[in-house]
Motif scaffolding. Structure first.
Motif, PDB file in Angstrom:
ATOM      1  N   SER A 139       0.844  -1.193   0.000  1.00 51.54           N
ATOM      2  CA  SER A 139       0.000   0.000   0.000  1.00 51.54           C
ATOM      3  C   SER A 139       0.882   1.246   0.000  1.00 51.54           C
ATOM      4  CB  SER A 139      -0.943  -0.041   1.220  1.00 51.54           C
ATOM      5  OG  SER A 139      -1.853   1.033   1.186  1.00 51.54           O
ATOM      6  N   THR A 140       0.392   2.324   0.564  1.00 52.32           N
ATOM      7  CA  THR A 140       1.133   3.587   0.613  1.00 52.32           C
ATOM      8  C   THR A 140       0.553   4.477   1.698  1.00 52.32           C
ATOM      9  OG1 THR A 140       1.652   5.622  -0.601  1.00 52.32           O
ATOM     10  CG2 THR A 140      -0.364   4.477  -1.225  1.00 52.32           C
ATOM     11  N   SER A 141       1.380   5.288   2.290  1.00 48.41           N
ATOM     12  CA  SER A 141       0.885   6.257   3.275  1.00 48.41           C
ATOM     13  C   SER A 141      -0.037   7.271   2.601  1.00 48.41           C
ATOM     14  CB  SER A 141       2.047   6.980   3.957  1.00 48.41           C
ATOM     15  OG  SER A 141       2.789   7.729   3.009  1.00 48.41           O
ATOM     16  N   MET A 142       0.089   7.411   1.285  1.00 45.29           N
ATOM     17  CA  MET A 142      -0.779   8.335   0.547  1.00 45.29           C
ATOM     18  C   MET A 142      -2.228   7.860   0.520  1.00 45.29           C
ATOM     19  SD  MET A 142       1.648   9.341  -2.673  1.00 45.29           S
ATOM     20  CE  MET A 142       0.490  10.551  -3.314  1.00 45.29           C
ATOM     21  N   ALA A 143      -2.459   6.605   0.934  1.00 45.00           N
ATOM     22  CA  ALA A 143      -3.824   6.062   0.970  1.00 45.00           C
ATOM     23  C   ALA A 143      -4.521   6.360   2.290  1.00 45.00           C
ATOM     24  CB  ALA A 143      -3.784   4.556   0.749  1.00 45.00           C
ATOM     25  N   SER A 144      -3.796   6.926   3.229  1.00 44.86           N
ATOM     26  CA  SER A 144      -4.368   7.198   4.545  1.00 44.86           C
ATOM     27  C   SER A 144      -5.432   8.293   4.466  1.00 44.86           C
ATOM     28  CB  SER A 144      -3.272   7.630   5.522  1.00 44.86           C
ATOM     29  OG  SER A 144      -3.838   8.175   6.699  1.00 44.86           O
ATOM     30  N   LEU A 145      -6.647   7.955   4.843  1.00 50.45           N
ATOM     31  CA  LEU A 145      -7.720   8.953   4.867  1.00 50.45           C
ATOM     32  C   LEU A 145      -7.449   9.998   5.942  1.00 50.45           C
ATOM     33  CD1 LEU A 145     -10.872   6.676   4.442  1.00 50.45           C
ATOM     34  CD2 LEU A 145      -9.635   7.957   2.692  1.00 50.45           C
ATOM     35  N   ALA A 146      -6.892   9.545   7.065  1.00 56.49           N
ATOM     36  CA  ALA A 146      -6.613  10.464   8.164  1.00 56.49           C
ATOM     37  C   ALA A 146      -5.620  11.540   7.737  1.00 56.49           C
ATOM     38  CB  ALA A 146      -6.083   9.694   9.365  1.00 56.49           C
ATOM     39  N   LEU A 147      -4.556  11.133   7.029  1.00 57.64           N
ATOM     40  CA  LEU A 147      -3.564  12.100   6.584  1.00 57.64           C
ATOM     41  C   LEU A 147      -4.095  12.982   5.464  1.00 57.64           C
ATOM     42  CD1 LEU A 147      -0.271   9.973   6.546  1.00 57.64           C
ATOM     43  CD2 LEU A 147      -1.006  11.629   8.269  1.00 57.64           C
ATOM     44  N   ALA A 148      -4.764  12.357   4.511  1.00 59.92           N
ATOM     45  CA  ALA A 148      -5.262  13.119   3.358  1.00 59.92           C
ATOM     46  C   ALA A 148      -6.330  14.129   3.759  1.00 59.92           C
ATOM     47  CB  ALA A 148      -5.816  12.162   2.305  1.00 59.92           C
ATOM     48  N   ALA A 149      -7.058  13.845   4.845  1.00 68.03           N
ATOM     49  CA  ALA A 149      -8.114  14.747   5.298  1.00 68.03           C
ATOM     50  C   ALA A 149      -7.559  16.051   5.860  1.00 68.03           C
ATOM     51  CB  ALA A 149      -8.984  14.053   6.348  1.00 68.03           C
ATOM     52  N   GLU A 150      -6.249  16.078   6.148  1.00 64.38           N
ATOM     53  CA  GLU A 150      -5.598  17.326   6.552  1.00 64.38           C
ATOM     54  C   GLU A 150      -5.269  18.076   5.254  1.00 64.38           C
ATOM     55  OE1 GLU A 150      -2.229  16.355   8.936  1.00 64.38           O
ATOM     56  OE2 GLU A 150      -3.362  14.991  10.230  1.00 64.38           O
ATOM     57  N   LEU A 151      -6.147  18.941   4.843  1.00 63.50           N
ATOM     58  CA  LEU A 151      -6.062  19.521   3.504  1.00 63.50           C
ATOM     59  C   LEU A 151      -4.821  20.380   3.277  1.00 63.50           C
ATOM     60  CD1 LEU A 151      -9.808  20.418   2.834  1.00 63.50           C
ATOM     61  CD2 LEU A 151      -8.564  18.297   2.362  1.00 63.50           C
ATOM     62  N   ASP A 152      -4.201  20.827   4.375  1.00 65.62           N
ATOM     63  CA  ASP A 152      -2.978  21.605   4.228  1.00 65.62           C
ATOM     64  C   ASP A 152      -1.748  20.785   4.601  1.00 65.62           C
ATOM     65  OD1 ASP A 152      -3.510  21.377   6.901  1.00 65.62           O
ATOM     66  OD2 ASP A 152      -3.128  23.491   7.391  1.00 65.62           O
ATOM     67  N   ARG A 159      -1.893  15.897  -5.172  1.00 66.09           N
ATOM     68  CA  ARG A 159      -2.846  14.814  -4.916  1.00 66.09           C
ATOM     69  C   ARG A 159      -2.988  13.971  -6.183  1.00 66.09           C
ATOM     70  NH1 ARG A 159      -5.419  15.375   0.396  1.00 66.09           N
ATOM     71  NH2 ARG A 159      -4.167  17.031   1.330  1.00 66.09           N
ATOM     72  N   TYR A 160      -3.092  12.676  -5.975  1.00 64.17           N
ATOM     73  CA  TYR A 160      -3.254  11.732  -7.073  1.00 64.17           C
ATOM     74  C   TYR A 160      -4.549  10.968  -6.829  1.00 64.17           C
ATOM     75  CZ  TYR A 160       1.624  12.980  -7.683  1.00 64.17           C
ATOM     76  OH  TYR A 160       2.788  13.700  -7.859  1.00 64.17           O
ATOM     77  N   ALA A 161      -5.639  11.529  -7.312  1.00 64.77           N
ATOM     78  CA  ALA A 161      -6.968  11.067  -6.929  1.00 64.77           C
ATOM     79  C   ALA A 161      -7.215   9.603  -7.243  1.00 64.77           C
ATOM     80  CB  ALA A 161      -8.028  11.932  -7.621  1.00 64.77           C
ATOM     81  N   ALA A 162      -6.836   9.146  -8.420  1.00 63.75           N
ATOM     82  CA  ALA A 162      -7.089   7.757  -8.801  1.00 63.75           C
ATOM     83  C   ALA A 162      -6.205   6.800  -8.009  1.00 63.75           C
ATOM     84  CB  ALA A 162      -6.863   7.563 -10.299  1.00 63.75           C
ATOM     85  N   TYR A 163      -4.912   7.100  -7.959  1.00 66.70           N
ATOM     86  CA  TYR A 163      -3.965   6.223  -7.259  1.00 66.70           C
ATOM     87  C   TYR A 163      -4.293   6.132  -5.773  1.00 66.70           C
ATOM     88  CZ  TYR A 163       0.468   4.548  -5.333  1.00 66.70           C
ATOM     89  OH  TYR A 163       1.430   3.834  -4.650  1.00 66.70           O
TER      90      TYR A 163
END
Length: 245
Positions: A139-152, A159-163
């Protein structure tokens, strides 16, 4: 001798995972979309004195290829001890949630999610023959919803929406699979190899392919007391309890 299958193993992280598992005493099948590339990878390992390896043509996005690979390996062994679902695609560098066509999302999901599901289900009977089966989904840390939800969040200048979406879905599949196998000897986990210098990243990153492989192999070798249904990103979160899904 225990056996392992690594998808996308003809180069990069997958190749290093195959090499490390073979060094640990496994007979390793290198899954490769292109059979000639797989054969070249095997010859490279044999040139290093690593002979407990073989290749199998395996395009995870092609159900017929997956079925054929299962039959090929099944003729050689009735048991598979480790499955590393490593094969994946980025889907290109331009991935806007607003502008990326749905078809581009489908292409990425076909490999990164549906490919993993297809391979896992196809080889499940061989895995169940093992006394200590292990599945590691890369997987990847980029898949973390918790991290990605921090918009800044500075970890995400782009951001790589599909990946990212495909790998987030893979994480959920990992949890679901671990849940259904919770009362069995299986251990199923998702592992981020880190930002790794390979062709996948344009040779950019903070980790080598060898370092990334060691992070993955660690969870392929855990004992009966090891975790299951977890996500690990040791480059960014040394303490597993702090790894956000």
């Amino acid at each position: 001798m225990k056996s392992a299958l690594v998808t996308g193993a003809n180069k990069g992280i997958g190749f290093e995972v195959a090499r490390e598992l073979a060094r640990k005493g496994f007979y390793v099948y290198l899954g490769s979309r292109n059979l000639e590339s797989g054969r070249s990878a095997v010859e490279k390992l044999k040139g290093e004195g690593i002979n407990n390896v073989g290749t199998v043509q395996l395009d995870v996005a092609d159900p017929e290829s997956v079925f054929a690979a299962r039959n090929t390996i099944g003729l050689k062994t009735g048991t598979l001890d480790v499955l590393v679902n490593n094969a994946g695609i980025s889907g290109g560098l331009q991935q806007s949630a607003l502008e990326t066509p749905a078809e581009q999302f489908r292409t990425v999901f076909e490999t990164n999610l549906f490919g993993v599901i297809g391979v896992t289900q196809a080889f499940m009977d061989l895995l169940k023959g093992s006394t200590a089966p292990r599945i590691v989904n890369v997987s990847t840390s980029m898949a973390s919803l918790a991290l990605a939800a921090e918009l800044d969040n500075r970890n995400y200048p782009k951001r790589y929406a599909a990946y990212q979406s495909s790998k987030s879905a893979l994480n959920m599949y990992t949890i679901s699979l671990a849940y259904e196998l919770r009362d069995t000897p299986f251990k199923v986990n998702a592992v981020c190899p880190g930002w790794t210098k390979t062709d996948f990243t344009g040779q950019q990153g903070t980790s080598t392919a060898e370092e990334a492989a060691q992070r993955i192999v660690k969870y392929a070798l855990i004992d009966e007391n090891g975790p299951t249904g977890k996500f690990f990103s040791e480059e960014y979160f040394p303490e597993p309890a702090n790894c956000p899904w």
